[in-house]
Design a protein around this motif. Structure first.
Motif, short mmCIF file in Angstrom:
data_model
loop_
_atom_site.label_atom_id
_atom_site.label_comp_id
_atom_site.label_asym_id
_atom_site.label_seq_id
_atom_site.Cartn_x
_atom_site.Cartn_y
_atom_site.Cartn_z
N ASN A 134 5.32 39.42 35.11
CA ASN A 134 4.43 39.70 34.25
C ASN A 134 3.30 38.86 34.66
N LEU A 135 3.51 37.70 35.35
CA LEU A 135 2.43 37.05 35.87
C LEU A 135 3.10 36.34 37.36
N GLY A 136 2.43 35.78 38.32
CA GLY A 136 2.79 35.18 39.52
C GLY A 136 2.40 33.92 39.48
N PHE A 137 3.14 33.31 40.32
CA PHE A 137 2.97 31.82 40.56
C PHE A 137 1.48 31.24 40.71
N ASP A 138 0.81 32.22 41.45
CA ASP A 138 -0.91 31.87 41.64
C ASP A 138 -1.47 32.20 40.42
N ASP A 139 -1.17 32.94 39.48
CA ASP A 139 -1.82 32.94 38.13
C ASP A 139 -1.70 31.69 37.41
N TYR A 140 -0.46 30.91 37.53
CA TYR A 140 -0.29 29.62 36.91
C TYR A 140 -1.01 28.57 37.57
N LEU A 141 -1.03 28.44 38.89
CA LEU A 141 -1.71 27.63 39.50
C LEU A 141 -3.38 27.52 39.30
N ARG A 142 -3.93 28.85 38.88
CA ARG A 142 -5.27 29.09 38.23
C ARG A 142 -5.29 28.41 36.92
N SER A 143 -4.30 28.44 36.16
CA SER A 143 -4.33 28.15 34.58
C SER A 143 -4.29 26.79 34.55
N VAL A 144 -3.87 25.83 35.17
CA VAL A 144 -3.91 24.34 35.00
C VAL A 144 -5.17 23.75 34.77
N ASP A 145 -5.17 22.75 33.85
CA ASP A 145 -6.15 22.12 33.28
C ASP A 145 -6.44 21.11 34.21
N GLU A 146 -7.54 20.15 33.98
CA GLU A 146 -8.11 19.37 34.92
C GLU A 146 -7.13 18.28 35.17
N SER A 147 -6.14 17.84 34.59
CA SER A 147 -5.03 17.03 34.87
C SER A 147 -3.90 17.65 35.53
N GLY A 148 -3.91 18.69 35.91
CA GLY A 148 -2.96 19.68 36.71
C GLY A 148 -1.82 20.19 36.06
N VAL A 149 -1.90 20.38 34.63
CA VAL A 149 -0.93 20.53 33.58
C VAL A 149 -1.35 22.01 33.15
N HIS A 150 -0.29 22.86 33.04
CA HIS A 150 -0.32 24.27 32.33
C HIS A 150 -0.05 24.14 31.12
N ARG A 151 -0.65 24.66 29.95
CA ARG A 151 -0.63 24.37 28.40
C ARG A 151 -0.72 25.79 27.96
N ILE A 152 -0.13 26.23 26.84
CA ILE A 152 -0.35 27.28 26.04
C ILE A 152 -1.68 27.28 25.47
N THR A 153 -2.44 28.42 25.60
CA THR A 153 -3.89 28.31 25.19
C THR A 153 -3.77 28.99 23.80
N GLU A 154 -4.76 28.94 22.88
CA GLU A 154 -5.14 29.23 21.52
C GLU A 154 -4.84 30.82 21.53
N ARG A 155 -5.43 31.43 22.44
CA ARG A 155 -5.21 32.77 22.65
C ARG A 155 -3.73 33.38 22.67
N HIS A 156 -2.97 32.34 23.52
CA HIS A 156 -1.42 32.87 23.80
C HIS A 156 -0.96 32.82 22.24
N LEU A 157 -1.12 31.62 21.48
CA LEU A 157 -0.61 31.32 20.40
C LEU A 157 -0.89 32.34 19.55
N ARG A 158 -2.20 32.74 19.33
CA ARG A 158 -2.62 33.94 18.30
C ARG A 158 -1.66 35.13 18.72
N ALA A 159 -1.75 35.68 19.87
CA ALA A 159 -0.85 36.73 20.24
C ALA A 159 0.67 36.51 19.88
N HIS A 160 1.02 35.28 20.16
CA HIS A 160 2.54 35.10 19.70
C HIS A 160 2.87 35.24 18.33
N ALA A 161 1.92 34.73 17.43
CA ALA A 161 1.85 34.78 15.93
C ALA A 161 1.92 36.18 15.53
N GLU A 162 0.82 37.14 16.17
CA GLU A 162 0.61 38.35 15.82
C GLU A 162 1.96 39.50 16.28
N LEU A 163 2.63 38.95 17.37
CA LEU A 163 3.76 39.79 17.88
C LEU A 163 4.93 39.08 16.66
#
Length: 178
Positions: free
Chosen positions: A112-141
């Motif tokens: 669904n996503l590639g490794f590059d997508d996750y490399l672009r999504s890390v925050d300033e500390s280099g960590v990938h976190r769940i976004t608020e948008r993701h949490l909302r979509a998950h709750a809707e699902l």
């Protein structure tokens, strides 16, 4: 001691390379072991580097990443896990908090996503976190699933594979537009 080879499996390996805190390991497994990972807590992997772990991956492996619980995992407050690219450009890494790691492993497994997508999504500390948008979509699902009749296993797998194909196609079209 010779390091044990990694399993030939369709499931993403979660490897323990630090054995300093058994209680934290058990808690961490409660957060990341959703039945779609192959947990490995083999002392022969203790202290191994990313390159050494990659050397243990079987030829033709089907999993896109390794998830590693290393010394940084157990020394940090957030217990971030190291996610290691196995498929595209082996050796690339990012760190992910446990709840985001589950999502990343699932999305990478179905392409669904590639490794590059996750490399672009890390925050300033280099960590990938769940976004608020993701949490909302998950709750809707989750809410939508409460109102659907239960699927039998083969129907669920068919629905998942159809959704994955649509998402890969959509992701491909999106990348072509960029």
């Amino acid at each position: 001691m010779t390091a044990a080879r990694l399993p030939e499996t369709d499931l993403t390996p979660v490897l323990r390379t630090d054995f300093s805190d058994d209680d934290s390991w058990r808690e961490l497994l409660g957060e990341v072991d959703d039945g779609w990972v192959a947990v490995q807590a083999d002392r022969s992997h203790e202290g191994l580097s990313t390159a050494e772990l990659l050397a243990l991956v079987p030829e033709g492996s089907r999993y896109p990443v390794l998830v590693v619980a290393d010394a940084e995992t157990f020394s940090g407050e957030e217990r971030t896990l190291l996610v290691v690219d196995v498929a595209d450009e082996p050796g690339r890494t990012f760190r992910a908090v446990p709840d985001a790691c589950r999502s990343a492993v699932g999305n990478l497994a179905i392409a669904n996503l590639g490794f590059d997508d996750y490399l672009r999504s890390v925050d300033e500390s280099g960590v990938h976190r769940i976004t608020e948008r993701h949490l909302r979509a998950h709750a809707e699902l989750e809410a939508a699933l409460q109102h659907r009749p239960a699927l039998v296993p083969h129907q669920a797998m068919l629905a998942l594979s159809t959704t994955a194909r649509r998402r890969r196609s959509s992701a491909w079209r999106f990348r072509q537009m960029m």
